[in-house]
Design an enzyme around this catalytic site. Structure first.
Site, PDB file in Angstrom:
ATOM      1  N   HIS A  86      63.706   9.136  39.685  1.00  0.00           N
ATOM      2  CA  HIS A  86      63.073   7.999  39.003  1.00  0.00           C
ATOM      3  C   HIS A  86      61.581   8.269  38.810  1.00  0.00           C
ATOM      4  CE1 HIS A  86      61.709   3.989  38.004  1.00  0.00           C
ATOM      5  NE2 HIS A  86      62.980   3.704  37.723  1.00  0.00           N
ATOM      6  N   GLU A 155      64.718   7.093  30.774  1.00  0.00           N
ATOM      7  CA  GLU A 155      63.822   5.945  30.925  1.00  0.00           C
ATOM      8  C   GLU A 155      62.404   6.357  30.545  1.00  0.00           C
ATOM      9  OE1 GLU A 155      65.432   2.945  33.991  1.00  0.00           O
ATOM     10  OE2 GLU A 155      64.395   4.486  35.118  1.00  0.00           O
TER      11      GLU A 155
HETATM   12  P1  13P Z   1      62.483  -2.382  33.767  1.00  0.00           P
HETATM   13  O1  13P Z   1      63.854  -2.821  33.330  1.00  0.00           O
HETATM   14  O2  13P Z   1      61.781  -3.372  34.630  1.00  0.00           O
HETATM   15  O3  13P Z   1      61.668  -1.915  32.597  1.00  0.00           O
HETATM   16  O4  13P Z   1      62.692  -1.098  34.709  1.00  0.00           O
HETATM   17  C1  13P Z   1      63.503  -0.068  34.279  1.00  0.00           C
HETATM   18  C2  13P Z   1      63.715   0.868  35.400  1.00  0.00           C
HETATM   19  O5  13P Z   1      62.809   1.563  35.833  1.00  0.00           O
HETATM   20  C3  13P Z   1      65.055   0.929  36.008  1.00  0.00           C
HETATM   21  O6  13P Z   1      65.181   2.013  36.854  1.00  0.00           O
END
Ligand code: 13P
Length: 232
Positions: A86, A155
């Site tokens: 992450h 992400e």
């Molecule tokens: P948000 O949905 O708060 O943007 O976060 C996404 C995330 O990092 C999930 O791992």
């Protein structure tokens, strides 16, 4: 379709239990696969159809790793799913690609389902698609992408917690690029909300979503999951 909730450093053990109970009373489509990643203090052997995973773990069975949890602690609760890579761990906790790859190898060997996260910062996105592709592919260094229990989450860092999700065009282009290289399910994460989930889930090569803020409230996460019914 996969719906994964990353609670990050939010919710207590009691709140997590209440959340799981409430979510468990809802009825979802058979093809909605739900993963919940509570904080380590809320891990437990829950009586639930949902998959419970760890947000992080140390690549060791047990040992002198102050503040960490290892395979022994996860096994107590029959946890077999872990989130690795992450951006908050890469950026805030300073995890290197080499360390991330070591974790990946360890948990692959242990047979875990691995939700592996990648994502570029804004400066790279602004350089265009080919810079994004190079940056993301570098985040697979040392990672066996043929592992059959791998799920990848794209992400973009600039979309996380900002309320500004990537556009459908950006997601479509990035997922199409990833699909050429990787067979695993591909999730999108970054400001997924009840009102944009259906649109995001209908993009080609999007096999689900990884949700942070909008997963903290059980009704909001429920709305995201039931948006699967609007894309059939
Ligand atoms: P948000 O949905 O708060 O943007 O976060 C996404 C995330 O990092 C999930 O791992």
């Amino acid at each position: 379709m996969i719906f994964a909730a990353n609670f990050k450093c939010n919710l207590t053990r009691a709140e997590t239990r209440a959340y799981i109970d409430t979510l468990g009373q809802k009825r979802f489509a058979d093809d909605a696969h739900i993963f919940l990643f509570p904080p380590a203090t809320a891990l437990d052997r829950y009586d639930t159809p949902f998959t419970i995973g760890a947000q992080n773990a140390y690549p060791a069975h047990h040992g002198a790793f102050t503040g960490e949890i290892g395979l022994q602690q996860l096994s107590e609760f029959e946890i077999e799913t872990v989130l690795i890579g992450h951006s908050e761990r890469r950026e805030i906790l300073g995890e290197s690609q080499a360390f991330i790859a070591e974790k990946y190898r360890f948990f692959q060997e242990a047979g875990y389902t691995i939700l592996y996260c990648i994502g570029e910062p804004l400066a790279v996105r602004e350089e265009g698609d080919s810079a994004v592709a190079d940056y993301l592919m570098a985040q697979f260094e040392g990672i066996d992408t043929d592992y059959e229990r791998l799920i990848v989450a794209y992400e973009p860092i600039w979309a996380i917690g900002t309320g500004r999700a990537a556009t459908s065009e950006e997601i479509a282009a990035t997922h199409a690029m990833l699909r050429k290289e990787i067979d695993a399910p591909l999730l999108y994460g970054g400001s997924v909300k009840p009102d944009n989930a259906a649109e995001i889930l209908s993009i080609a090569h999007v096999d689900g979503v990884l949700v942070g803020s909008a997963s903290l409230n059980v009704e909001s996460f429920t709305k995201i999951i039931i948006s699967i019914d609007r894309i059939k």
